[in-house]
Design a protein around this motif. Structure first.
Motif, mmCIF file in Angstrom:
data_model
loop_
_atom_site.group_PDB
_atom_site.id
_atom_site.type_symbol
_atom_site.label_atom_id
_atom_site.label_comp_id
_atom_site.label_asym_id
_atom_site.label_seq_id
_atom_site.Cartn_x
_atom_site.Cartn_y
_atom_site.Cartn_z
ATOM 1 N N THR A 60 0.149 -1.327 0.007
ATOM 2 C CA THR A 60 0.003 0.265 -0.165
ATOM 3 C C THR A 60 0.809 1.061 0.226
ATOM 4 N N LYS A 61 0.851 2.403 -1.033
ATOM 5 C CA LYS A 61 1.420 3.057 -1.323
ATOM 6 C C LYS A 61 0.146 4.331 -0.022
ATOM 7 N N ALA A 62 -1.330 4.537 -0.357
ATOM 8 C CA ALA A 62 -1.201 5.570 0.360
ATOM 9 C C ALA A 62 -2.984 5.225 0.937
ATOM 10 N N TYR A 63 -3.214 6.114 2.190
ATOM 11 C CA TYR A 63 -4.871 5.177 3.056
ATOM 12 C C TYR A 63 -5.576 6.192 2.826
ATOM 13 N N THR A 116 -27.508 12.653 3.515
ATOM 14 C CA THR A 116 -26.624 11.343 3.888
ATOM 15 C C THR A 116 -25.309 11.740 4.297
ATOM 16 N N ILE A 117 -24.780 11.389 5.366
ATOM 17 C CA ILE A 117 -23.490 11.384 5.162
ATOM 18 C C ILE A 117 -22.733 9.437 5.194
ATOM 19 N N ALA A 118 -21.578 9.539 4.187
ATOM 20 C CA ALA A 118 -21.492 8.474 4.179
ATOM 21 C C ALA A 118 -20.140 7.872 4.804
ATOM 22 N N VAL A 119 -18.988 7.384 5.342
ATOM 23 C CA VAL A 119 -17.901 7.027 5.530
ATOM 24 C C VAL A 119 -17.200 6.015 4.892
ATOM 25 N N SER A 120 -16.563 5.998 4.360
ATOM 26 C CA SER A 120 -16.215 4.188 3.581
ATOM 27 C C SER A 120 -14.580 5.634 3.691
ATOM 28 N N LYS A 121 -13.535 4.230 3.237
ATOM 29 C CA LYS A 121 -12.003 3.945 3.598
ATOM 30 C C LYS A 121 -11.950 3.559 1.902
ATOM 31 N N ASP A 122 -10.075 3.172 1.525
ATOM 32 C CA ASP A 122 -9.873 2.781 0.439
ATOM 33 C C ASP A 122 -8.329 2.642 1.252
ATOM 34 N N THR A 123 -7.922 1.980 -0.148
ATOM 35 C CA THR A 123 -6.578 2.041 -0.398
ATOM 36 C C THR A 123 -5.935 2.236 -1.689
ATOM 37 N N LYS A 134 -16.021 13.606 -0.755
ATOM 38 C CA LYS A 134 -13.985 14.344 -0.757
ATOM 39 C C LYS A 134 -13.309 13.449 0.276
ATOM 40 N N GLU A 135 -12.334 13.020 -0.514
ATOM 41 C CA GLU A 135 -11.138 11.469 -0.564
ATOM 42 C C GLU A 135 -10.476 12.226 1.084
ATOM 43 N N ILE A 136 -10.458 12.074 1.600
ATOM 44 C CA ILE A 136 -8.579 12.296 2.725
ATOM 45 C C ILE A 136 -7.749 11.558 2.591
ATOM 46 N N GLU A 137 -6.199 11.551 2.437
ATOM 47 C CA GLU A 137 -5.676 11.328 2.212
ATOM 48 C C GLU A 137 -5.283 10.807 3.724
ATOM 49 N N VAL A 138 -4.345 9.490 4.885
ATOM 50 C CA VAL A 138 -4.066 9.978 6.111
ATOM 51 C C VAL A 138 -3.549 8.468 6.264
ATOM 52 N N ASP A 139 -2.936 8.708 7.668
ATOM 53 C CA ASP A 139 -1.932 7.347 7.405
ATOM 54 C C ASP A 139 -2.401 6.059 7.938
ATOM 55 N N ALA A 140 -1.680 5.484 8.136
ATOM 56 C CA ALA A 140 -2.354 3.518 8.200
ATOM 57 C C ALA A 140 -2.789 3.863 9.662
ATOM 58 N N THR A 174 -4.200 5.983 11.316
ATOM 59 C CA THR A 174 -5.877 6.951 11.650
ATOM 60 C C THR A 174 -6.802 6.245 10.684
ATOM 61 N N TYR A 175 -6.339 5.053 9.272
ATOM 62 C CA TYR A 175 -7.095 4.074 8.388
ATOM 63 C C TYR A 175 -7.196 2.972 9.187
ATOM 64 N N ALA A 176 -6.821 3.449 10.195
ATOM 65 C CA ALA A 176 -7.357 1.212 10.697
ATOM 66 C C ALA A 176 -8.659 1.568 11.599
ATOM 67 N N ASN A 177 -8.417 2.899 11.926
ATOM 68 C CA ASN A 177 -9.512 3.489 13.358
ATOM 69 C C ASN A 177 -10.680 3.983 12.964
ATOM 70 N N VAL A 178 -11.121 4.085 10.971
ATOM 71 C CA VAL A 178 -11.908 4.231 10.196
ATOM 72 C C VAL A 178 -13.076 3.913 10.408
ATOM 73 N N THR A 179 -14.049 4.231 10.952
ATOM 74 C CA THR A 179 -15.918 3.402 10.893
ATOM 75 C C THR A 179 -16.210 3.731 9.703
ATOM 76 N N ILE A 180 -16.547 2.871 9.193
ATOM 77 C CA ILE A 180 -17.381 2.439 8.196
ATOM 78 C C ILE A 180 -19.219 3.276 8.692
ATOM 79 N N SER A 181 -19.567 4.096 8.155
ATOM 80 C CA SER A 181 -21.164 4.310 8.814
ATOM 81 C C SER A 181 -21.649 5.744 7.875
ATOM 82 N N SER A 182 -23.277 5.323 8.032
ATOM 83 C CA SER A 182 -24.144 6.078 6.634
ATOM 84 C C SER A 182 -25.060 6.997 8.448
ATOM 85 N N SER A 183 -25.387 8.154 7.730
ATOM 86 C CA SER A 183 -26.205 8.733 8.878
ATOM 87 C C SER A 183 -26.694 10.100 7.986
#
Length: 209
Positions: free
Chosen positions: A117-120, A165-172, A137-143, A145-154
């Motif tokens: 992985t190059k980027a989180y 509707t605000i959805a939070v996801s993550k990708d690498t 909105k895509e925000i680059e974070v460190d490893a 922070t990425y591990a602690n991102v909770t996938i959610s939707s509200s």
């Protein structure tokens, strides 16, 4: 390229105090103004194909492969080796070589690049339900922070009654995908329309001389 440099002024080049050679002064510069390059009346978009080279494009659209300098300068491409997109086979060889030092003895550079992985990224997607407006909105974070991102939707109701509707996801992004996307980003260029080529060549000779 040989004809291109023929238009450059001559200058003396010395290697010692006794001898001097007459050479082309390649430090001379010719550039297109940004306002001209962004004028849709004089150019159009073009996606570079794997089989394309600056010479092939110049021959195809301008009738002369020697006019490839127009293709390059119009897109601020100073080093075609690195600023021009590579075909798939060349790109894989490039990735293999670039990352071979990181790979182990039983692994190719491209295999290593695919598995590391190059980027989180943390991704926030906001959807306004009534207007079906979506912003991402895509925000680059460190490893960590990425591990602690909770996938959610509200859902959030605003003061004006709109519901978002605000959805939070993550990708690498792997090193392999990074190189692929970087290469693809170089495919979209602008081409000067053929009817303006003659005037540009005349202006080039006037400025360079």
């Amino acid at each position: 390229m040989s004809k291109y440099f023929n238009f450059f002024p001559k200058t003396l080049y010395t290697t010692d105090t006794k001898n001097a050679d007459v050479v082309n002064n390649i430090t001379s510069r010719f550039n297109f103004e940004e306002t001209f390059k962004n004028n849709t009346a004089v150019c159009y978009e073009y996606d570079i194909q794997d089989s394309d080279t600056p010479e092939i494009i110049a021959s195809k659209f301008y009738g002369d492969s020697e006019r490839h300098w127009i293709v390059l300068l119009f897109n601020d491409i100073l080093d075609p080796q690195f600023d021009w997109p590579m075909d798939y086979r060349t790109l894989i060889s490039f990735i293999d070589e670039k990352y071979s030092a990181s790979a182990n003895a039983n692994q190719s550079g491209s295999s290593w690049a695919q598995s590391h992985t190059k980027a989180y990224y943390k991704i926030e997607t906001r959807t306004t339900i009534s207007t079906n407006t979506i912003t991402v909105k895509e925000i680059e974070v460190d490893a960590n922070t990425y591990a602690n991102v909770t996938i959610s939707s509200s859902n959030v109701t605003l003061a004006d009654g709109y519901i978002i509707t605000i959805a939070v996801s993550k990708d690498t992004q792997s090193y392999y995908d990074y190189e692929m996307e970087l290469n693809e980003s170089k495919r979209s260029i602008k081409l000067l329309k053929p009817e303006f080529v003659g005037n540009i060549e005349s202006e080039f000779r006037r400025v360079i001389a």
